[in-house]
Design an enzyme around this catalytic site. Structure first.
Site, PDB file in Angstrom:
ATOM      1  N   ALA A 118      -6.232  -4.570   3.024  1.00 35.33           N
ATOM      2  CA  ALA A 118      -6.853  -5.333   4.106  1.00 35.33           C
ATOM      3  C   ALA A 118      -8.015  -4.567   4.731  1.00 35.33           C
ATOM      4  CB  ALA A 118      -5.816  -5.687   5.168  1.00 35.33           C
ATOM      5  N   TYR A 119      -7.809  -3.283   4.943  1.00 41.94           N
ATOM      6  CA  TYR A 119      -8.876  -2.456   5.527  1.00 41.94           C
ATOM      7  C   TYR A 119     -10.066  -2.376   4.577  1.00 41.94           C
ATOM      8  CZ  TYR A 119     -11.199   1.639   7.546  1.00 41.94           C
ATOM      9  OH  TYR A 119     -12.119   2.492   8.086  1.00 41.94           O
ATOM     10  N   ALA A 120      -9.806  -2.107   3.303  1.00 44.07           N
ATOM     11  CA  ALA A 120     -10.889  -2.024   2.325  1.00 44.07           C
ATOM     12  C   ALA A 120     -11.622  -3.356   2.199  1.00 44.07           C
ATOM     13  CB  ALA A 120     -10.343  -1.587   0.969  1.00 44.07           C
TER      14      ALA A 120
END
Length: 245
Positions: free
Chosen positions: A153-155
């Site tokens: 999700a962060y990437a």
């Protein structure tokens, strides 16, 4: 030197970690700096006090980067106080690590709101207001290349950040404004170190040929280049990770 002659920077997430190091470095480079923060007034005032003690000019401004009205007000205040805006650095970010199967979708929405919408909102005001000769620098992450577990999700949110820069650079044709992203590798900040045991930190530090974690000042040095002399770098993502990938 009057306020209208000094280059002026806005740094979101400027009270802690990489953002604080960027604020200090740009101030040391001679820029007046607006330290934009979300919650921690004490940290932001401390960043401003450090800059002022070193002979620089700075002010702290609280704003939610995803709120377009709050961001517009930040730009208004900076223009009134310092005479204009030359450099905008998007360092505000949220990182929540869970596998795809386990991530709470509320956390996905939180990261999307700050990392994608927040960057877009700030870049939108920057595109309207940054003066000729200026620079816009967004913060991404090297995990967009490394693809470690729990970072999906962060990437994904930072992949969206990287996609904005080349497009905006083309949209600003003829205005002499550069737009780039910096993608740090593992860097010794509270955001990165939170929840990691010593063994994990040592393993990550050993993944690059320099055999250490990055320091916030390492990233600030790259931002300083893009915000100042690096005029022929435009529409790019620079990976600042000691050779990790």
């Amino acid at each position: 030197m009057g306020s209208s002659e000094r280059r002026v920077a806005i740094v979101t997430g400027g009270s802690r970690g990489i953002g604080r190091a960027v604020s200090a470095r740009l101030a040391a480079d001679g820029q007046a700096v607006a330290v934009v923060y979300a919650h921690n007034t004490g940290e932001a005032e401390g960043a401003v006090a450090d800059i002022t003690a070193a002979g620089g000019r700075a002010l702290a401004l609280r704003a939610d980067v995803a709120d377009e009205d709050a961001v517009a007000e930040v730009f208004d205040l900076v223009e009134r106080e310092f005479g204009g805006v030359d450099v905008v650095v998007n360092s505000a970010g949220v990182m929540i690590l869970k596998s795809v199967a386990e991530l709470d979708l509320a956390d996905l929405d939180r990261m999307h709101r700050t990392n994608i919408r927040g960057t877009f909102v700030v870049d939108q005001q920057a595109a309207r207001r940054v003066r000729s000769g200026g620079a816009i620098v967004n913060l991404s992450t090297s995990v967009t290349r490394l693809s470690p577990p729990t970072y999906a999700a962060y990437a994904a949110s930072k992949g969206a950040v990287e996609a904005i820069g080349p497009v905006l650079a083309k949209e600003l044709r003829g205005r002499d404004i550069t737009v780039n992203a910096v993608a740090p590798g593992p860097t010794a900040t509270d955001l990165f170190l939170d929840g990691k045991d010593e063994e994990t930190v040592e393993r990550l530090a050993g993944m690059n040929p320099m055999e250490r974690l990055g320091r916030p000042e390492d990233i600030a040095e790259v931002v300083s280049f893009l915000a100042g002399p690096g005029r022929w770098v435009n529409g790019q993502t620079l990976y600042a990770n000691g050779g990790m990938a």
